[in-house]
Design an enzyme around this catalytic site. Structure first.
Site, short mmCIF file in Angstrom:
data_model
loop_
_atom_site.label_atom_id
_atom_site.label_comp_id
_atom_site.label_asym_id
_atom_site.label_seq_id
_atom_site.Cartn_x
_atom_site.Cartn_y
_atom_site.Cartn_z
N PRO A 106 0.83 -1.21 0.00
CA PRO A 106 0.00 0.00 0.00
C PRO A 106 0.86 1.26 0.00
O PRO A 106 1.92 1.29 0.62
CB PRO A 106 -0.79 -0.08 1.31
CG PRO A 106 -0.68 -1.50 1.74
CD PRO A 106 0.59 -2.04 1.16
N GLY A 108 2.17 4.69 1.16
CA GLY A 108 2.24 5.23 2.52
C GLY A 108 2.71 4.22 3.54
O GLY A 108 2.91 4.57 4.69
N CYS A 109 2.90 2.97 3.16
CA CYS A 109 3.43 1.97 4.09
C CYS A 109 4.94 1.97 4.00
O CYS A 109 5.51 2.00 2.91
CB CYS A 109 2.91 0.57 3.76
SG CYS A 109 1.33 0.22 4.51
N ILE A 110 5.57 1.91 5.15
CA ILE A 110 7.03 1.95 5.20
C ILE A 110 7.59 0.54 5.02
O ILE A 110 7.09 -0.40 5.56
CB ILE A 110 7.51 2.55 6.55
CG1 ILE A 110 6.92 3.94 6.70
CG2 ILE A 110 9.02 2.59 6.60
CD1 ILE A 110 6.95 4.48 8.11
#
Length: 110
Positions: A106, A108-110
């Site tokens: 996704p 925005g996921c680190i």
């Protein structure tokens, strides 16, 4: 990198996400879950299938906040909260559930 499922080899990137989304089948999710030592229940499948439908409609893997809201709308408030989703996917409902669902990481996921 690759993952074995159903006697087939599926290519994955360095983080374990499928490189070809069209390759996905339920056995892939089972194999990934086994690697994470996480047996999949009906509740897991409900979220995995939800994610696949969401992706099909919007062509994007939802970030956790969006996922939580969307799940709440479709499956009810008791499931549309991060506590429930993190209990199912301890490595992060966005990252881990999307990986199991054969979706890209996704945004925005680190």
């Amino acid at each position: 990198m690759a993952i074995e499922a159903n006697g087939k080899t599926f290519e994955t990137d360095e983080e374990g996400y499928l490189t070809n989304l069209a390759d996905w089948e339920p056995a892939v999710a089972e194999a990934m879950a086994a690697e994470d030592d996480l047996p999949l229940t009906d509740e897991h499948w409900e979220i995995i299938n939800f994610l696949r439908e969401y992706y099909e409609e919007y062509q994007i893997a939802p970030a956790v906040r969006v996922l939580t809201k969307a799940v709440g709308k479709k499956l009810g408030k008791d499931k549309g909260n991060s506590k429930y989703l993190y209990a199912l996917f301890p490595y992060g409902p966005g990252k881990q559930a999307c990986r199991f669902a054969g979706l890209p990481k996704p945004t925005g996921c680190i």
